[in-house]
Write a protein that holds these residues in place. Structure first.
Motif, PDB file in Angstrom:
ATOM      1  N   TYR A   1       0.843  -1.191   0.000  1.00  0.00           N
ATOM      2  CA  TYR A   1       0.000   0.000   0.000  1.00  0.00           C
ATOM      3  C   TYR A   1       0.876   1.237   0.000  1.00  0.00           C
ATOM      4  O   TYR A   1       1.864   1.285   0.753  1.00  0.00           O
ATOM      5  N   PRO A   2       0.549   2.189  -0.786  1.00  0.00           N
ATOM      6  CA  PRO A   2       1.323   3.441  -0.688  1.00  0.00           C
ATOM      7  C   PRO A   2       1.031   4.117   0.637  1.00  0.00           C
ATOM      8  O   PRO A   2      -0.079   4.044   1.168  1.00  0.00           O
ATOM      9  N   SER A   3       2.058   4.706   1.149  1.00  0.00           N
ATOM     10  CA  SER A   3       1.890   5.364   2.438  1.00  0.00           C
ATOM     11  C   SER A   3       1.011   6.593   2.252  1.00  0.00           C
ATOM     12  O   SER A   3       1.363   7.521   1.524  1.00  0.00           O
ATOM     13  N   GLY A   4      -0.149   6.620   2.911  1.00  0.00           N
ATOM     14  CA  GLY A   4      -1.084   7.717   2.737  1.00  0.00           C
ATOM     15  C   GLY A   4      -1.754   8.030   4.042  1.00  0.00           C
ATOM     16  O   GLY A   4      -1.351   7.513   5.103  1.00  0.00           O
ATOM     17  N   PRO A   5      -2.801   8.817   3.987  1.00  0.00           N
ATOM     18  CA  PRO A   5      -3.494   9.203   5.227  1.00  0.00           C
ATOM     19  C   PRO A   5      -4.073   7.999   5.962  1.00  0.00           C
ATOM     20  O   PRO A   5      -4.165   8.030   7.191  1.00  0.00           O
ATOM     21  N   GLU A   6      -4.429   6.925   5.238  1.00  0.00           N
ATOM     22  CA  GLU A   6      -5.021   5.788   5.956  1.00  0.00           C
ATOM     23  C   GLU A   6      -3.972   4.978   6.691  1.00  0.00           C
ATOM     24  O   GLU A   6      -4.280   4.195   7.572  1.00  0.00           O
TER      25      GLU A   6
END
Lengths: 637, 276
Positions: free
Chosen positions: A589-594
């Motif tokens: 998963y790309p590192s994001g807000p979630e």
């Protein structure tokens, strides 16, 4: 060897040469029957003596020089035991002894010298033959007649020495008991003793030498095989006496061959395979049925097909070819069933799909809170219906003519796709698992079927014009969709000149549907290959290498042609096989807000928050405490 | 396969799909006889066929009396006119090892191979592309030699060593027994032994010096580079090399009929480990 003989002894024996020679020849003649008898007796009593001569080195100068592996001590012994023999050679260059002496020197040179000396030995050959005569009744006339010339003069003198000869025999009887070769030894001793007794001086040495010469000749190792005649004869005689065959004289050649063969065959195994020939009979029995049912004309292969056609509702049957395997081969027949009489093929429906369902059901039992994997196996492309595309024909295989035919399952696109990426040898057992990367969906029968489909699609060609599309197939749209599935023989086909077929590839066309990267027929994706009946306008180079194929069009009759494949079932490529690269690794998963979280709240923030709350709580003072606690808990979550 | 029993041999080897057309057979029968006479060979073997793109090479070999002596190799394009090939050298092998793909069928064809060579100019070292021309004839020679050394097969007992060194045909050879015919250990490499010297004394002790003087097939690398099959219900044993696909050895047990033939593209199967 003669170096070890004292010179004075030689001189001493010189004068004896003339008188001694005839004299000792008489001894030969008189001894012959005696020897033969006693030896025959020996052989009877101890049948295994035949083997002994080989181990115990015969005492002859000639053989001593010949065989390199003889112990040195033995050589010395020979030298000492033969002073008379060597002494004789000096004076009488013309005597047979001298000739025989050459024999001693010659052996290492060549075989041709033997012809020179042959005259000298003849009496002794006769002697030996007589010996064999006693044992196995071998004809010896030839040798005798040759020897006659030599024997003649001595015969006259024979009576003179008769008495002495008799005494020889009596004294020798005991010594003869030992062995053929020991007996020889005793002869030597006896003759050596003669000069001392003074009665007949050194004369018998003449005979002795002649015997030794003959023996030397017989013991001469063949430059080709490393065997020698003496051993061979004694082995033969042993065998004859052991086995006591009827009319041994008639089969003496075979006995000789058997004895020679024994040198080259290993010792018998304790575990003998009794039923060695059984399989041969078994298959012959099975194949008999092939010939009984069909009419007895035509080739083997047709008959096999005929058996197949007898047991199945088959409309068309063709010999497809042969695929070689490691343990057994496959003979492949291409079959088209009669309309409406297809055999049931329901049970072998897509197994992988079922597995997918099971997996998804298993996940449903889990509690809803955890996320489920949302990877779904790519939608399996359904296989083509029977009678269409790559499944147009049904293929039967058998390992050997006469064995039962096994029907191959229909091919699925997934199998073709994977089969393109792997290269495995066939083993000959249809249920062998195919262990490969990427994993092959199925066992060897599926792999074989996939390769057959690929080979057929790639290499089945016909002369231009032989087939044409079915006329009833009107609709244009469906033509693309179904890939113009049906074609039929062109009744107006005139035949093409052989020379045209050979020289130009444009006269050959494919008549089997091309297999697209995905599958044979276009399946909802709009992939478009070349039409099924197309010019094979590739260069010769590109036709030939495909599948190492034996294109066997029959050029004699230009109206007939045939496609045949015999080979390992692998595609040719000038480069070595490279295993497919592993599939790409799935990205995380790309590192994001979630994914990321905030830092913990600091004391200042909490105090500021509390101050704000207190300010708010001023208005509602009743529930102060409880609210604070709740807020704290929230922060720590 | 022996030139004298060519027809029978071809029949026996035909199970692998390697045959000859009737006219080729007939011309081979005639021309090999003439080859034997003209070159004074003791024996002539029809070695096989290397498939080219334009034409095929037919290969024959002449043996002298000593069966393991260096053999003379001839090739022909039409099965009638034979030309002698030069003996193979190691230099040839390294040179031609860079050539890949199939033979053309033209002995004078020249493969071009570019390779980098270091050229010293003063103090600097340049890498320069040099085009090397390799004749197909050379490649043919080295491939035949490689195949011969790797996979030429002879059954145990068909040859024997005389005490003086030369190796002769065993006239009393009557074929392997059935149980022996199934074992890889009863077949030898038809070449000078290489592995034999490396054997321990214990292993050597069991060997018969007149028969076991060549390397046996059972220790070939990789294991499983041969396929042994009994055909026609044990009446024929066929060995196929997987390392050089196309080489077929056949032997009818209990008879003197044995031989090998190579029909193939002259390329080594480097994919063998993947395929087993």
């Amino acid at each position: 060897m003669e170096d070890c003989i004292p010179v004075n002894q030689k001189i001493e024996h010189q004068e004896l040469g003339e008188t001694g020679r005839p004299w000792e020849e008489t001894v030969t003649t008189s001894q012959d029957p005696e020897l033969g008898l006693s030896e025959a007796l020996e052989l009877e009593q101890r049948p295994e003596t035949g083997l002994q001569p080989r181990s115990s080195p015969p005492r002859t100068p000639g053989s001593g020089a010949r065989t390199p592996d003889r112990p040195v001590g033995d050589l010395v012994g020979q030298c000492s035991s033969f002073p008379p023999s060597s002494s004789q050679e000096l004076p009488s260059t013309l005597s047979p002894l001298a000739l025989a002496r050459q024999d001693f020197m010659a052996p290492s040179q060549s075989d041709k010298t033997t012809s020179v000396i042959s005259e000298a030995e003849t009496p002794h050959v006769g002697h030996l033959e007589q010996l064999s005569d006693k044992g196995g009744s071998t004809p010896h006339q030839i040798c005798q007649s040759e020897g006659n010339t030599f024997h003649q003069p001595q015969q006259t003198k024979y009576p003179l020495h008769e008495l002495r000869d008799v005494s020889h025999h009596t004294s020798k009887q005991k010594e003869l008991r030992f062995d053929i070769f020991q007996e020889d030894d005793s002869n030597n001793n006896y003759h050596l003793d003669q000069p001392e007794s003074g009665a007949s001086e050194v004369a018998p040495s003449m005979l002795e030498i002649a015997i030794q010469n003959a023996k030397a000749y017989l013991l001469k190792t063949s430059s080709k095989s490393g065997l020698n005649l003496y051993d061979h004869l004694s082995e033969m005689l042993t065998k004859v006496l052991d086995e006591r065959p009827e009319n041994a004289v008639d089969i003496i050649e075979n006995i000789s061959q058997d004895v020679k063969m024994e040198h080259f065959s290993k010792k018998l195994d304790t575990l003998q395979n009794e039923n060695e020939m059984l399989a041969t009979y078994e298959i012959a029995e099975k194949q008999k049925t092939l010939f009984l049912q069909g009419n007895l004309e035509g080739a083997d292969q047709e008959l096999e097909d005929e058996i197949l056609t007898d047991t199945h509702p088959i409309q068309k049957c063709r010999f497809w070819g042969k695929i070689l395997g490691l343990e057994m081969n496959y003979i492949v027949a291409e079959v088209e069933f009669r309309e409406g009489e297809d055999e049931e093929e329901v049970e072998e429906e897509d197994v992988p799909e079922e597995r997918d369902n099971g997996d998804s059901e298993a996940y449903e039992d889990d509690e809803d809170e955890l996320p489920r994997p949302f990877y779904r196996a790519p939608q399996a492309i359904p296989k083509e219906e029977s009678r269409t595309g790559a499944n147009k024909y049904v293929y039967f295989v058998c390992n050997e003519p006469g064995r039962p035919w096994v029907k191959l399952p229909a091919v699925t696109p997934a199998q073709i796709v994977i089969a393109r990426k792997i290269k495995k040898f066939f083993t000959g057992q249809l249920d062998t698992p195919i262990i490969s990367y990427p994993p092959f969906p199925g066992n060897e029968s599926n792999y074989l079927r996939a390769q057959i489909a690929r080979i057929s699609a790639g290499t089945h060609v016909s002369p231009l014009g032989f087939y044409h599309f079915g006329e009833e197939e009107g609709e244009e749209e469906e033509e693309i969709e179904s890939g113009r599935d049906s074609f039929e023989e062109n009744p107006d086909f005139e035949g093409i000149q052989v020379i045209d077929l050979v020289e130009s590839l444009s006269n050959w066309v494919h008549h089997v549907q091309h297999i697209l990267p995905q599958r044979s027929r276009i399946h909802r994706l709009g992939q478009h290959g070349y039409p099924q009946i197309s010019f094979l306008n590739m260069r010769l180079q590109s036709l030939d290498p495909t599948f190492g194929l034996e294109h066997m069009p029959f050029p004699m009759a230009s109206k007939k042609f045939e496609n045949l494949y015999i080979g390992w079932g692998h595609k040719y490529s000038p480069d070595s096989y490279t295993p497919p690269v592993p599939p790409p690794v799935y990205q995380e998963y790309p590192s994001g807000p979630e994914i990321t979280e905030m830092d913990d709240p600091t004391v200042e923030e909490e105090q500021a928050f509390r101050a704000a709350q207190e300010a708010a709580a001023d208005s509602t003072e009743e529930n102060e405490e409880t609210e604070e606690e709740e807020d704290d808990e929230d922060d720590y979550d | 396969m022996d030139a004298e029993s060519l027809l029978l041999s071809l029949e026996l080897a035909s199970g692998s799909g390697q045959g000859l057309s009737p006219d080729r057979r007939a011309s081979l029968l005639t021309s090999l006889m003439l080859v034997k006479r003209d070159y004074r060979f003791d024996r002539v073997l029809f070695w096989g066929r290397i498939l080219g793109l334009v034409a095929d090479y037919y290969i024959a070999q002449g043996l002298s009396e000593d069966q393991l002596a260096p053999r003379k190799t001839l090739y022909s394009l039409n099965c009638m006119e034979w030309s002698l090939l030069p003996p193979a050298t190691e230099e040839m092998e390294t040179q031609t090892s860079v050539v890949k793909g199939r033979f053309m069928g033209d002995p004078s064809h020249e493969y071009e191979h570019t390779e980098l060579q270091k050229v010293n100019e003063g103090e600097k070292v340049f890498e320069e592309e040099v085009v090397v021309q390799i004749k197909e004839e050379k490649r043919l020679v080295s491939v035949i030699d490689q195949i011969d050394k790797a996979v030429a097969v002879i059954p145990r007992g068909a040859l024997f060593k005389t005490p003086f060194g030369p190796i002769n045909v065993n006239r009393t050879f009557e074929g392997l027994s059935l149980s022996e015919a199934k074992k890889l250990s009863s077949y030898f490499h038809f070449r000078e032994p290489v592995e034999l010297k490396n054997k321990t004394l214990l292993e050597k002790a069991e060997l018969d010096p007149s028969l076991d003087f060549m390397d046996s097939l059972e220790h070939d690398i990789p294991k499983g580079s041969w396929s042994v099959q009994m055909e026609r219900g044990n009446a024929l044993v066929v060995l196929r090399s997987l390392l050089w696909p196309g080489l077929t050895f056949y032997h009818a047990p209990r008879t003197k009929n044995y031989g090998y033939i190579y029909v193939g593209t002259g390329e080594k199967n480097l994919d063998l480990p993947f395929m087993l």
